[in-house]
Design a protein around this motif. Sequence first.
Motif, PDB file in Angstrom:
ATOM      1  N   UNK A  19      29.371  30.604  29.084  1.00 18.39           N
ATOM      2  CA  UNK A  19      29.670  30.061  27.639  1.00 18.39           C
ATOM      3  C   UNK A  19      30.730  28.692  27.712  1.00 18.39           C
ATOM      4  N   UNK A  20      31.426  28.865  29.144  1.00 13.84           N
ATOM      5  CA  UNK A  20      32.571  27.964  29.520  1.00 13.84           C
ATOM      6  C   UNK A  20      32.083  27.040  30.416  1.00 13.84           C
ATOM      7  N   UNK A  21      30.620  26.809  30.637  1.00 14.48           N
ATOM      8  CA  UNK A  21      30.038  25.772  31.432  1.00 14.48           C
ATOM      9  C   UNK A  21      28.424  25.703  30.949  1.00 14.48           C
ATOM     10  N   UNK A  22      28.404  25.252  29.774  1.00 15.68           N
ATOM     11  CA  UNK A  22      27.137  25.013  29.266  1.00 15.68           C
ATOM     12  C   UNK A  22      26.323  23.843  29.988  1.00 15.68           C
ATOM     13  N   UNK A  23      25.236  24.155  30.077  1.00  9.47           N
ATOM     14  CA  UNK A  23      24.232  23.021  31.087  1.00  9.47           C
ATOM     15  C   UNK A  23      23.650  21.938  29.815  1.00  9.47           C
ATOM     16  N   UNK A  24      23.515  20.870  30.199  1.00  8.79           N
ATOM     17  CA  UNK A  24      23.182  19.586  29.369  1.00  8.79           C
ATOM     18  C   UNK A  24      22.178  18.953  29.986  1.00  8.79           C
ATOM     19  N   UNK A  25      21.666  18.114  29.132  1.00  3.76           N
ATOM     20  CA  UNK A  25      20.482  16.988  29.582  1.00  3.76           C
ATOM     21  C   UNK A  25      20.990  15.715  29.163  1.00  3.76           C
ATOM     22  N   UNK A  26      21.105  14.872  29.878  1.00  3.35           N
ATOM     23  CA  UNK A  26      21.874  13.442  29.317  1.00  3.35           C
ATOM     24  C   UNK A  26      20.748  12.497  28.883  1.00  3.35           C
ATOM     25  N   UNK A  27      21.049  12.026  27.754  1.00  2.00           N
ATOM     26  CA  UNK A  27      20.171  11.023  27.185  1.00  2.00           C
ATOM     27  C   UNK A  27      20.625   9.642  27.832  1.00  2.00           C
ATOM     28  N   UNK A  28      20.287   9.087  28.893  1.00  4.93           N
ATOM     29  CA  UNK A  28      20.780   7.925  29.552  1.00  4.93           C
ATOM     30  C   UNK A  28      19.416   7.196  29.697  1.00  4.93           C
ATOM     31  N   UNK A  29      19.201   6.219  28.855  1.00  2.00           N
ATOM     32  CA  UNK A  29      17.937   5.515  28.840  1.00  2.00           C
ATOM     33  C   UNK A  29      17.502   5.010  30.309  1.00  2.00           C
ATOM     34  N   UNK A  30      18.633   4.425  30.932  1.00  2.00           N
ATOM     35  CA  UNK A  30      18.038   3.942  32.531  1.00  2.00           C
ATOM     36  C   UNK A  30      17.890   4.835  33.303  1.00  2.00           C
ATOM     37  N   UNK A  31      18.263   6.060  33.299  1.00  3.00           N
ATOM     38  CA  UNK A  31      17.908   6.836  34.343  1.00  3.00           C
ATOM     39  C   UNK A  31      16.971   8.102  33.797  1.00  3.00           C
ATOM     40  N   UNK A  32      16.577   8.306  32.637  1.00  2.00           N
ATOM     41  CA  UNK A  32      15.786   9.458  31.950  1.00  2.00           C
ATOM     42  C   UNK A  32      14.588   8.771  31.210  1.00  2.00           C
ATOM     43  N   UNK A  33      13.273   9.214  31.482  1.00  2.00           N
ATOM     44  CA  UNK A  33      11.975   8.692  30.941  1.00  2.00           C
ATOM     45  C   UNK A  33      11.825   9.512  29.835  1.00  2.00           C
ATOM     46  N   UNK A  34      11.135   9.143  28.830  1.00  2.00           N
ATOM     47  CA  UNK A  34      10.640   9.978  27.591  1.00  2.00           C
ATOM     48  C   UNK A  34       9.809  11.137  27.836  1.00  2.00           C
ATOM     49  N   UNK A  35       8.907  10.879  29.169  1.00  2.00           N
ATOM     50  CA  UNK A  35       7.990  11.761  29.759  1.00  2.00           C
ATOM     51  C   UNK A  35       8.825  12.934  30.447  1.00  2.00           C
ATOM     52  N   UNK A  36      10.109  12.704  31.020  1.00  3.62           N
ATOM     53  CA  UNK A  36      10.703  13.562  31.698  1.00  3.62           C
ATOM     54  C   UNK A  36      11.450  14.229  30.500  1.00  3.62           C
ATOM     55  N   UNK A  37      11.947  13.699  29.621  1.00  2.00           N
ATOM     56  CA  UNK A  37      12.679  14.636  28.517  1.00  2.00           C
ATOM     57  C   UNK A  37      11.544  15.534  27.848  1.00  2.00           C
ATOM     58  N   UNK A  38      10.397  14.882  27.731  1.00  2.00           N
ATOM     59  CA  UNK A  38       9.105  15.878  27.189  1.00  2.00           C
ATOM     60  C   UNK A  38       8.889  17.040  28.041  1.00  2.00           C
ATOM     61  N   UNK A  48      16.444   6.766  21.569  1.00  2.00           N
ATOM     62  CA  UNK A  48      16.883   8.128  20.978  1.00  2.00           C
ATOM     63  C   UNK A  48      16.255   8.851  19.783  1.00  2.00           C
ATOM     64  N   UNK A  49      15.526   7.764  18.833  1.00  2.00           N
ATOM     65  CA  UNK A  49      14.605   8.176  18.072  1.00  2.00           C
ATOM     66  C   UNK A  49      13.268   8.884  18.531  1.00  2.00           C
ATOM     67  N   UNK A  50      13.011   8.475  19.823  1.00  2.00           N
ATOM     68  CA  UNK A  50      11.920   8.594  20.351  1.00  2.00           C
ATOM     69  C   UNK A  50      11.962  10.161  20.818  1.00  2.00           C
ATOM     70  N   UNK A  51      13.239  10.500  21.130  1.00  2.00           N
ATOM     71  CA  UNK A  51      13.354  12.007  21.554  1.00  2.00           C
ATOM     72  C   UNK A  51      13.727  12.901  20.480  1.00  2.00           C
ATOM     73  N   UNK A  52      14.279  12.490  19.083  1.00  2.00           N
ATOM     74  CA  UNK A  52      14.562  13.097  18.007  1.00  2.00           C
ATOM     75  C   UNK A  52      13.073  13.421  17.448  1.00  2.00           C
ATOM     76  N   UNK A  53      12.447  12.345  17.362  1.00  2.00           N
ATOM     77  CA  UNK A  53      10.965  12.625  16.842  1.00  2.00           C
ATOM     78  C   UNK A  53      10.259  13.727  17.596  1.00  2.00           C
TER      79      UNK A  53
END
Length: 253
Positions: free
Chosen positions: A167-186, A220-225
């Motif tokens: 709980x003192x080192x939660x992992x994360x996924x960054x939403x940096x458009x230049x380095x993450x694709x919607x397919x990878x996020x999916x 951002x909206x594509x990920x929320x959607x």
Amino acid sequence: MTRRQIPKYIKRLWANLTYTDQIEMHLDRPLVSFTFDDAPRSAFNEAREILEKYNCRGTYYVSLGFLNQENGTSYSSQDLMSAWENGHELACHTKNHIDISKSNITDFKESVAENHVQIQKIIPGYNFKNFSYPFGAQTVCSKMHLSGLFKSARGNRSGVNHGSIDRLNLKTIRLYEDSESPDHIHSILMEALRSNGWIVFYTHGVEDNYIEDGCSPSFFESVVKDVTEMGIRVETVDRAMDIILENRFALTH
Ligand SMILES: [Zn+2]
């Protein structure tokens, strides 16, 4: 990793080898949280508008030293108040955006405490419940200090939280458009579905002229959607931690 980043890397590695607070996750369905670090004004405007369009709420890890900066990119007290009144979470990121790998624990503790004093001037009685490490930097002493103050602390290590989590080192996924694709996020969302895991997305600014640590409103909206169409529940970090803590002793069959 550059040579200058080696001390930060070693301190973080040592901190996470020697001091953790593990919680067993037993969710019966996945969770997603949208979080913003620092956070630029666009996170309170464009991003918040998108989240609310899908009836979602986010977590803003704020460094209140960035309040009302003159360049016009920073948030105001009204932005904070309005976000809080509408169900978003305000969380702590130190007042002065302290890099604990280059600072000392006294300055770090002071900056955490000062951020708390500042938020109470804006929202009397408000207590930050969760934390994210500026620059993702962690040390043993900073983790120990935060353990008594917050439900969770988020680092910047990439991954889906599931199984036994620190709980003192939660992992994360960054939403940096230049380095993450919607397919990878999916594909990561599919992983969370399979593992009943918790994805804590993070970004900074959400605007058309985004910089490298942010994204555009359309991205951002594509990920929320995508998240909402997959039927994945979206919660603030605080609410997600409550759900995880409530279910940590659930029996597995
Ligand atoms: Zn930051």
